[in-house]
Design a protein around this motif. Structure first.
Motif, mmCIF file in Angstrom:
data_model
loop_
_atom_site.group_PDB
_atom_site.id
_atom_site.type_symbol
_atom_site.label_atom_id
_atom_site.label_comp_id
_atom_site.label_asym_id
_atom_site.label_seq_id
_atom_site.Cartn_x
_atom_site.Cartn_y
_atom_site.Cartn_z
ATOM 1 N N LEU A 221 0.825 -1.211 0.000
ATOM 2 C CA LEU A 221 0.000 0.000 0.000
ATOM 3 C C LEU A 221 0.857 1.258 0.000
ATOM 4 O O LEU A 221 1.566 1.531 0.969
ATOM 5 N N ASP A 222 0.782 2.028 -1.083
ATOM 6 C CA ASP A 222 1.368 3.360 -1.065
ATOM 7 C C ASP A 222 0.283 4.334 -0.604
ATOM 8 O O ASP A 222 -0.780 3.907 -0.131
ATOM 9 N N ASP A 223 0.515 5.644 -0.725
ATOM 10 C CA ASP A 223 -0.464 6.616 -0.230
ATOM 11 C C ASP A 223 -1.811 6.479 -0.941
ATOM 12 O O ASP A 223 -2.876 6.603 -0.327
ATOM 13 N N ILE A 224 -1.774 6.200 -2.247
ATOM 14 C CA ILE A 224 -3.025 6.028 -2.997
ATOM 15 C C ILE A 224 -3.721 4.748 -2.550
ATOM 16 O O ILE A 224 -4.939 4.720 -2.354
ATOM 17 N N GLY A 225 -2.955 3.697 -2.359
ATOM 18 C CA GLY A 225 -3.532 2.440 -1.900
ATOM 19 C C GLY A 225 -4.194 2.568 -0.544
ATOM 20 O O GLY A 225 -5.257 1.985 -0.293
ATOM 21 N N LEU A 226 -3.563 3.347 0.342
ATOM 22 C CA LEU A 226 -4.151 3.577 1.662
ATOM 23 C C LEU A 226 -5.490 4.305 1.544
ATOM 24 O O LEU A 226 -6.455 3.990 2.244
ATOM 25 N N THR A 227 -5.534 5.276 0.665
ATOM 26 C CA THR A 227 -6.778 6.019 0.442
ATOM 27 C C THR A 227 -7.865 5.093 -0.095
ATOM 28 O O THR A 227 -9.021 5.149 0.353
ATOM 29 N N MET A 228 -7.487 4.218 -1.026
ATOM 30 C CA MET A 228 -8.472 3.337 -1.647
ATOM 31 C C MET A 228 -9.004 2.280 -0.677
ATOM 32 O O MET A 228 -10.058 1.688 -0.925
ATOM 33 N N GLU A 229 -8.301 2.047 0.438
ATOM 34 C CA GLU A 229 -8.846 1.165 1.469
ATOM 35 C C GLU A 229 -10.131 1.740 2.046
ATOM 36 O O GLU A 229 -10.968 1.021 2.587
ATOM 37 N N LYS A 230 -10.300 3.057 1.929
ATOM 38 C CA LYS A 230 -11.495 3.738 2.443
ATOM 39 C C LYS A 230 -12.516 4.004 1.344
ATOM 40 O O LYS A 230 -13.402 4.854 1.490
ATOM 41 N N LYS A 231 -12.401 3.286 0.223
ATOM 42 C CA LYS A 231 -13.251 3.563 -0.943
ATOM 43 C C LYS A 231 -14.741 3.506 -0.622
ATOM 44 O O LYS A 231 -15.519 4.359 -1.059
ATOM 45 N N THR A 232 -15.149 2.516 0.149
ATOM 46 C CA THR A 232 -16.577 2.394 0.473
ATOM 47 C C THR A 232 -17.071 3.630 1.218
ATOM 48 O O THR A 232 -18.132 4.190 0.901
ATOM 49 N N SER A 233 -16.305 4.087 2.205
ATOM 50 C CA SER A 233 -16.691 5.274 2.972
ATOM 51 C C SER A 233 -16.674 6.515 2.091
ATOM 52 O O SER A 233 -17.557 7.388 2.203
ATOM 53 N N ILE A 234 -15.710 6.605 1.198
ATOM 54 C CA ILE A 234 -15.618 7.760 0.288
ATOM 55 C C ILE A 234 -16.824 7.789 -0.643
ATOM 56 O O ILE A 234 -17.449 8.840 -0.849
ATOM 57 N N ASP A 235 -17.155 6.624 -1.216
ATOM 58 C CA ASP A 235 -18.305 6.549 -2.129
ATOM 59 C C ASP A 235 -19.599 6.920 -1.413
ATOM 60 O O ASP A 235 -20.459 7.625 -1.970
ATOM 61 N N THR A 236 -19.762 6.437 -0.167
ATOM 62 C CA THR A 236 -20.963 6.754 0.607
ATOM 63 C C THR A 236 -21.059 8.255 0.848
ATOM 64 O O THR A 236 -22.132 8.866 0.693
ATOM 65 N N TYR A 237 -19.944 8.872 1.224
ATOM 66 C CA TYR A 237 -19.925 10.323 1.460
ATOM 67 C C TYR A 237 -20.263 11.078 0.188
ATOM 68 O O TYR A 237 -21.064 12.031 0.206
ATOM 69 N N GLU A 238 -19.669 10.684 -0.935
ATOM 70 C CA GLU A 238 -19.906 11.386 -2.202
ATOM 71 C C GLU A 238 -21.375 11.304 -2.611
ATOM 72 O O GLU A 238 -21.960 12.276 -3.095
ATOM 73 N N THR A 239 -21.983 10.120 -2.407
ATOM 74 C CA THR A 239 -23.399 9.956 -2.757
ATOM 75 C C THR A 239 -24.277 10.873 -1.910
ATOM 76 O O THR A 239 -25.185 11.555 -2.424
ATOM 77 N N LYS A 240 -24.012 10.916 -0.592
ATOM 78 C CA LYS A 240 -24.806 11.779 0.288
ATOM 79 C C LYS A 240 -24.580 13.252 -0.037
ATOM 80 O O LYS A 240 -25.500 14.056 0.013
ATOM 81 N N ALA A 241 -23.349 13.597 -0.354
ATOM 82 C CA ALA A 241 -23.039 14.985 -0.676
ATOM 83 C C ALA A 241 -23.783 15.443 -1.902
ATOM 84 O O ALA A 241 -24.268 16.594 -1.956
ATOM 85 N N LYS A 242 -23.916 14.579 -2.898
ATOM 86 C CA LYS A 242 -24.651 14.944 -4.115
ATOM 87 C C LYS A 242 -26.150 15.131 -3.824
ATOM 88 O O LYS A 242 -26.795 15.979 -4.423
ATOM 89 N N GLU A 243 -26.664 14.312 -2.893
ATOM 90 C CA GLU A 243 -28.090 14.435 -2.530
ATOM 91 C C GLU A 243 -28.343 15.718 -1.742
ATOM 92 O O GLU A 243 -29.352 16.410 -1.968
ATOM 93 N N LEU A 244 -27.427 16.052 -0.828
ATOM 94 C CA LEU A 244 -27.626 17.215 0.026
ATOM 95 C C LEU A 244 -27.230 18.515 -0.650
ATOM 96 O O LEU A 244 -27.781 19.575 -0.338
ATOM 97 N N MET A 245 -26.263 18.428 -1.557
ATOM 98 C CA MET A 245 -25.769 19.642 -2.223
ATOM 99 C C MET A 245 -25.644 19.416 -3.715
ATOM 100 O O MET A 245 -24.537 19.345 -4.282
ATOM 101 N N PRO A 246 -26.772 19.259 -4.395
ATOM 102 C CA PRO A 246 -26.747 18.927 -5.837
ATOM 103 C C PRO A 246 -26.136 20.045 -6.701
ATOM 104 O O PRO A 246 -25.798 19.811 -7.851
ATOM 105 N N TRP A 247 -26.035 21.249 -6.136
ATOM 106 C CA TRP A 247 -25.481 22.361 -6.916
ATOM 107 C C TRP A 247 -23.944 22.305 -7.011
ATOM 108 O O TRP A 247 -23.337 23.048 -7.773
ATOM 109 N N LEU A 248 -23.326 21.456 -6.208
ATOM 110 C CA LEU A 248 -21.874 21.361 -6.251
ATOM 111 C C LEU A 248 -21.399 20.496 -7.403
ATOM 112 O O LEU A 248 -22.018 19.549 -7.784
#
Length: 201
Positions: free
Chosen positions: A174-201
């Motif tokens: 795991l390099d720095d990118i690999g470490l980040t991708m370990e959190k992919k599920t949490s990142i995807d969940t956050y991005e989905t909620k962010a689009k629902e709450l702030m569709p103008w972004l």
């Protein structure tokens, strides 16, 4: 990044102190941002004569060490400027582990980010490892990251310490990118909620 678990190979003895990053990879090789192809420039000022021919006296040009995977080096290895090309060049040559009593801080950190294991040992342990390395291709070292030990050709072992997080990263490639991708599920969940709450972004 390739995983580092157990490495067995010839160790090249570089009995020089204060090897800086400019010696590892001279400045003329810093024009590229690619991680490959730098092996030819590794220690080029020591490996080659002015006419471009090989210096037969330099350790990595000797037949026994041309395929070395481990470098046993003098104190304060990797000091000097902060160039990530230094670990890139070592890795491209085939070096996956560097053993010394001390390292330049930035070089030390860059090694872990590029799949190289830098190991700190005592002066007495270094001298023993130099003795092992001096035997060339007749003797190999085994570096076991899981057990945190270096095994010599005669069965002797040297234990070493490593930060648990860095150990985890190397064992799992795991390099720095690999470490980040370990959190992919949490990142995807956050991005989905962010689009629902702030569709103008």
């Amino acid at each position: 990044m390739d995983k580092f678990t157990v490495l067995e190979g010839v160790a090249a003895p570089l009995k020089i102190i204060n090897v800086d990053t400019d010696m590892i990879i001279p400045k003329q090789y810093l024009k590229t941002i690619k991680r490959t192809g730098l092996g030819k420039g590794l220690f080029s000022e020591q490996r080659y004569k002015d006419d471009g021919s090989e210096n037969p006296d330099f350790v990595l040009n000797k037949p026994a060490y041309r395929n070395a995977k481990i470098l046993v080096a003098g104190d304060n290895f990797g000091c000097g400027s902060s160039r990530e090309h230094a670990p890139w060049a070592l890795l491209d040559f085939g070096i996956r582990c560097v053993i010394s009593t001390s390292f330049g801080d930035i070089f030390y950190n860059n090694c872990f980010k590029n799949g190289i294991l830098p190991i700190r040992v005592t002066h007495d342990e270094l001298e023993k490892l130099f003795d092992d390395a001096d035997r060339g291709s007749n003797a190999t070292l085994t570096v076991d990251l899981t057990k945190q030990e270096i095994r010599g050709p005669d069965g002797g072992t040297v234990k070493f310490e490593i930060d648990p997080h860095r150990k985890h990263c190397l064992l799992n490639g795991l390099d720095d990118i690999g470490l980040t991708m370990e959190k992919k599920t949490s990142i995807d969940t956050y991005e989905t909620k962010a689009k629902e709450l702030m569709p103008w972004l």
